[in-house]
Design a protein around this motif. Structure first.
Motif, short mmCIF file in Angstrom:
data_model
loop_
_atom_site.label_atom_id
_atom_site.label_comp_id
_atom_site.label_asym_id
_atom_site.label_seq_id
_atom_site.Cartn_x
_atom_site.Cartn_y
_atom_site.Cartn_z
N VAL A 42 0.87 -1.17 0.00
CA VAL A 42 0.00 0.00 0.00
C VAL A 42 0.91 1.22 0.00
O VAL A 42 1.88 1.29 0.77
CB VAL A 42 -0.95 0.01 1.22
N TYR A 43 0.60 2.17 -0.88
CA TYR A 43 1.41 3.38 -1.08
C TYR A 43 0.61 4.58 -0.58
O TYR A 43 -0.55 4.76 -0.94
CB TYR A 43 1.73 3.53 -2.57
N ILE A 44 1.25 5.40 0.25
CA ILE A 44 0.60 6.59 0.81
C ILE A 44 1.49 7.80 0.59
O ILE A 44 2.70 7.73 0.82
CB ILE A 44 0.37 6.44 2.33
N GLU A 45 0.90 8.90 0.15
CA GLU A 45 1.55 10.20 0.20
C GLU A 45 0.72 11.03 1.16
O GLU A 45 -0.51 11.09 1.04
CB GLU A 45 1.59 10.87 -1.17
N ALA A 46 1.39 11.64 2.15
CA ALA A 46 0.67 12.38 3.18
C ALA A 46 1.35 13.71 3.45
O ALA A 46 2.58 13.79 3.50
CB ALA A 46 0.61 11.55 4.46
N GLU A 47 0.53 14.74 3.65
CA GLU A 47 1.02 16.07 3.97
C GLU A 47 0.27 16.61 5.17
O GLU A 47 -0.95 16.50 5.25
CB GLU A 47 0.87 17.01 2.78
N GLY A 48 1.02 17.18 6.10
CA GLY A 48 0.41 17.75 7.29
C GLY A 48 1.49 18.21 8.25
O GLY A 48 2.68 18.26 7.91
N ASP A 49 1.08 18.51 9.49
CA ASP A 49 2.06 18.92 10.48
C ASP A 49 2.77 17.68 11.04
O ASP A 49 2.30 16.55 10.88
CB ASP A 49 1.42 19.75 11.59
N ASN A 81 1.07 19.98 -2.07
CA ASN A 81 -0.10 20.82 -1.75
C ASN A 81 -1.43 20.17 -2.14
O ASN A 81 -2.25 20.76 -2.83
CB ASN A 81 0.05 22.20 -2.37
N TYR A 82 -1.62 18.93 -1.70
CA TYR A 82 -2.90 18.25 -1.92
C TYR A 82 -4.02 19.03 -1.24
O TYR A 82 -3.81 19.67 -0.21
CB TYR A 82 -2.86 16.84 -1.33
N LEU A 83 -5.21 18.95 -1.79
CA LEU A 83 -6.36 19.65 -1.23
C LEU A 83 -7.15 18.77 -0.26
O LEU A 83 -7.85 19.27 0.62
CB LEU A 83 -7.29 20.14 -2.35
N ASN A 84 -7.08 17.44 -0.45
CA ASN A 84 -7.80 16.52 0.41
C ASN A 84 -7.04 15.20 0.46
O ASN A 84 -5.96 15.09 -0.10
CB ASN A 84 -9.25 16.32 -0.07
N PHE A 85 -7.61 14.20 1.12
CA PHE A 85 -6.99 12.87 1.16
C PHE A 85 -7.86 11.94 0.32
O PHE A 85 -9.04 11.78 0.59
CB PHE A 85 -6.88 12.34 2.59
N GLU A 86 -7.26 11.38 -0.70
CA GLU A 86 -8.01 10.61 -1.71
C GLU A 86 -7.60 9.14 -1.70
O GLU A 86 -6.42 8.81 -1.60
CB GLU A 86 -7.72 11.21 -3.09
#
Length: 93
Positions: A42-49, A81-86
């Protein structure tokens, strides 16, 4: 804000990993994407604090009830700069 890529190995497909991860990401205001790969990972790209991303990585080490996570790889990258989590439904080519 920071960007990380997470790759999960083990029994991580067909165990509701993507849906559960989306729910966690939404609660933590994390943006990005998650998808199943043809090789069974499973591949995840995540952005946040930092706090939220650290929490997500810790959660991924066990995942949902039926998952058996054998290995978690985390790498940092450039913000997209993703707008949501898809949840991406199709395998990568």
């Amino acid at each position: 804000m920071k960007h990380i890529t997470i790759i999960l190995y083990g029994k991580v497909q067909s165990v509701s990993f993507r849906a559960a991860t989306k729910a966690i990401a939404n609660q933590l205001s994390i943006t990005g994407l998650i998808k199943n790969e043809k090789d069974g990972t499973v591949y995840i790209e995540a952005e946040g604090d930092k706090f939220s991303l650290d929490f997500l990585v810790d959660w991924c080490k066990t995942g949902p009830d039926r998952a058996i996570v054998e290995k978690v790889e985390v790498t940092e990258g450039e913000l997209k700069n993703y707008l949501n989590f898809e949840v991406v439904k199709k395998h990568s080519i």
